[in-house]
Design a protein around this motif. Structure first.
Motif, PDB file in Angstrom:
ATOM      1  N   THR A 127       0.842  -1.195   0.000  1.00  0.00           N
ATOM      2  CA  THR A 127       0.000   0.000   0.000  1.00  0.00           C
ATOM      3  C   THR A 127       0.874   1.240   0.000  1.00  0.00           C
ATOM      4  O   THR A 127       1.743   1.399   0.869  1.00  0.00           O
ATOM      5  CB  THR A 127      -0.915   0.017   1.239  1.00  0.00           C
ATOM      6  N   VAL A 129       1.807   5.169   0.725  1.00  0.00           N
ATOM      7  CA  VAL A 129       1.457   6.063   1.833  1.00  0.00           C
ATOM      8  C   VAL A 129       1.898   7.480   1.479  1.00  0.00           C
ATOM      9  O   VAL A 129       2.721   7.693   0.576  1.00  0.00           O
ATOM     10  CB  VAL A 129       2.114   5.603   3.152  1.00  0.00           C
ATOM     11  N   PRO A 148       6.209   2.278  -0.614  1.00  0.00           N
ATOM     12  CA  PRO A 148       4.990   1.792   0.051  1.00  0.00           C
ATOM     13  C   PRO A 148       5.331   0.807   1.172  1.00  0.00           C
ATOM     14  O   PRO A 148       6.458   0.330   1.295  1.00  0.00           O
ATOM     15  CB  PRO A 148       4.225   1.114  -1.088  1.00  0.00           C
ATOM     16  N   TYR A 152      -0.580  -3.280   6.771  1.00  0.00           N
ATOM     17  CA  TYR A 152      -0.817  -2.431   7.944  1.00  0.00           C
ATOM     18  C   TYR A 152      -2.110  -2.880   8.615  1.00  0.00           C
ATOM     19  O   TYR A 152      -2.945  -3.589   8.028  1.00  0.00           O
ATOM     20  CB  TYR A 152      -0.896  -0.955   7.549  1.00  0.00           C
ATOM     21  N   THR A 167      -2.626   6.198   4.473  1.00  0.00           N
ATOM     22  CA  THR A 167      -2.518   5.266   3.353  1.00  0.00           C
ATOM     23  C   THR A 167      -3.229   5.823   2.121  1.00  0.00           C
ATOM     24  O   THR A 167      -4.173   6.610   2.228  1.00  0.00           O
ATOM     25  CB  THR A 167      -3.125   3.911   3.729  1.00  0.00           C
ATOM     26  N   ASP A 169      -5.043   4.085  -0.167  1.00  0.00           N
ATOM     27  CA  ASP A 169      -5.983   3.108  -0.710  1.00  0.00           C
ATOM     28  C   ASP A 169      -7.393   3.592  -0.443  1.00  0.00           C
ATOM     29  O   ASP A 169      -7.609   4.750  -0.074  1.00  0.00           O
ATOM     30  CB  ASP A 169      -5.731   1.723  -0.098  1.00  0.00           C
ATOM     31  N   LEU A 175      -1.553   5.740   9.106  1.00  0.00           N
ATOM     32  CA  LEU A 175      -0.399   4.871   9.294  1.00  0.00           C
ATOM     33  C   LEU A 175       0.440   5.332  10.481  1.00  0.00           C
ATOM     34  O   LEU A 175       0.993   4.509  11.221  1.00  0.00           O
ATOM     35  CB  LEU A 175       0.456   4.846   8.029  1.00  0.00           C
TER      36      LEU A 175
END
Length: 500
Positions: A127, A129, A148, A152, A167, A169, A175
């Motif tokens: 992912t 960030v 990335p 997490y 993040t 997504d 995070l």
């Protein structure tokens, strides 16, 4: 408490079964108001008495559409009459199914299901960030994370928290976040620092500096002192002890008066009180301050040095309940000694010495079990002897074996004695023979005709024979010579008078 106790004791166990649909409906009504990302229901039912399923099929379908899962824990076995119904509930609810007929395993099953559901909130995907402006509140310099993470924990931001990294997504989950907890600080990094799911961020050249910056923010800002000064803080005897160490090579301290310490105390009710104390000289190069704790409070101290920036010390508190070691001015350690003396007890300041003064006590061991066991064994042996006679036979054989062994030992002793006497007698005979043995050779004696004529000498007195000293000495020296001497003397006595 008395009213609650009466209500609890008034509960009667009247049976009636487990109303499954009623319980699921009430759980659905409560959980639809929850804001958590993971919503889960655990149905606990009797596998042999689960009644009133109602319209559970429609209810479970609606829960699945709302993102709610249902697990079932059945008290019983899969062979009970209502076990197939509970299996269908777990299958339609998208959860887990457990059966047990041991009630002590129920807490373990509840915890096991909770952990299984919680593990599903970990995102095992790479992912990307992105940092946000809140990171400047946690680190002294800005960071740009180019790599990335490998996974997490999916969570949501607390209302009072500062979001520093988020993040990229569909969840837009935090995070890195931080917030203040009383006088302390909390920082949260939801990814894996070093492991299977660290991901490409481990290749980032500033990854270590980034983590160290977060840890330093949680520990408090560090404003370094001059090289000739050092400050320490530890917990000693129910309080915080702050020490300021000076370099022994200093000719004079860099301040004219002892520095002061500003203390913030946070009480249990949330109130924060401010105090100010001065350090006290305890040695030529050491100043000290003892801050007592009056309860389960948090203390934040700041050292105020003249001409220097304030130095914040980490928050501290008692690692145990304060009544275990009261050391403040009102209730000091001497009070414990006086309390022990007044009540006839002993002060135990050192745990390792609690066994030293235990008085010796008598311990009585009952003999009744052993006597009963002995009587039982004697009874069994008596029955065995009366039925089989084996014990008498064994005793007889033991006596015969003992008699044979004794006879063998006596025979061997007698034989040894006879051999010793025979050896002694044989040795005695050898000694006697060696002392009385005479030579067997005959001494030749001249006949009458062969004898030489004797000339008549004038009559005169013959002189007495002179003893042969050398021969007597030789005879005394050797038994053989002695025997020859005796034979010679006997031969002289056999000759006629006047013959030599």
């Amino acid at each position: 408490k008395s009213a609650l106790r009466r209500k609890i004791l008034s509960i009667q166990s009247e049976g009636g079964g487990i109303f499954v649909y009623t319980g699921l409906l009430e759980a659905a009504r409560v959980i639809q108001e929850a804001k958590a990302a993971t919503r889960h229901i655990i149905l606990f039912a009797d596998a042999a008495d689960a009644e009133e399923p109602g319209e559970y099929v429609k209810l479970l379908a609606a829960l699945r559409n709302a993102g709610v899962t249902v697990s079932v824990i059945g008290l019983g076995t899969p062979h009970d009459k209502d076990a197939p119904f509970l299996q269908d509930v777990a299958q339609r609810g998208g959860g887990n199914l457990y059966f047990t007929d041991r009630p002590e395993q129920l807490p373990l099953l509840f915890a096991q299901d909770t952990f299984k559901v919680a593990r599903s909130t970990f995102i095992e995907e790479i992912t990307p960030v992105r940092t946000e402006a809140g990171l400047l509140s946690l680190t002294p310099r800005p960071f740009t994370i180019p790599e990335p993470v490998g996974g997490y924990n999916l969570c949501y931001l607390k209302p009072e928290a500062i979001r520093a990294v988020v993040t990229q997504d569909e969840f837009r989950a935090p995070l890195v976040a931080g917030w203040h907890r009383g006088l302390g600080r909390v920082v949260c990094y939801t990814a894996e620092v070093d492991g299977k799911y660290t991901g490409p961020i481990a290749r980032w050249t500033e990854y270590g500096d980034f983590l160290v910056s977060l840890a330093r923010w949680a520990a408090g800002q560090d404003r370094s002192l001059p090289d000739n000064l050092a400050v320490t803080q530890d917990t000693v005897r129910g309080g915080a002890r702050i020490r300021l160490h000076l370099d022994p090579e200093l000719e004079r301290p860099p301040f004219t008066q002892p520095p002061s310490v500003i203390v913030l105390r946070q009480r249990r009710d949330g109130r924060v009180e401010r105090e100010q104390h001065r350090l006290v000289w305890t040695q030529a190069d050491l100043l000290e301050l003892q801050l007592p704790f009056s309860g389960s409070e948090t203390v934040l101290a700041t050292l105020d040095l003249p001409g220097q920036a304030p130095v914040n010390l980490p928050p501290t508190c008692l690692p145990y309940s304060p009544e275990h070691e009261p050391t403040n001015q009102e209730l000091g350690a001497h009070v414990l000694a006086q309390l022990a003396l007044a009540t006839g007890g002993v002060e135990r300041a050192d745990v390792t010495t609690i066994w030293d003064d235990i008085p010796a006590t008598r311990v009585y061991s009952p003999l009744r079990p052993w006597l009963l066991m002995l009587a039982l064994v004697a009874l069994l042996l008596e029955i065995l002897e009366r039925r089989t006679g084996w014990l008498t036979t064994l005793a007889t054989w033991a006596q015969l074996v003992g008699f044979a062994a004794a006879l063998r030992r006596t025979t061997m002793a007698t034989f040894a004695a006879v051999r010793w006497i025979a050896r002694l007698t044989r040795r005695r005979k050898q000694v006697i023979v060696s002392e009385t043995q005479v030579p067997t050779g005959k001494i030749p004696v001249a006949s009458e005709d062969a004898r030489p004529s004797v000339t008549t000498m004038p009559t005169e007195t013959a002189p007495a024979p002179t003893p042969d000293v050398s021969r007597s000495a030789a005879a005394a020296a050797s038994p053989l010579l002695s025997a020859l001497e005796q034979a010679r003397r006997r031969s002289q006595r056999q000759l006629p008078p006047g013959h030599n």
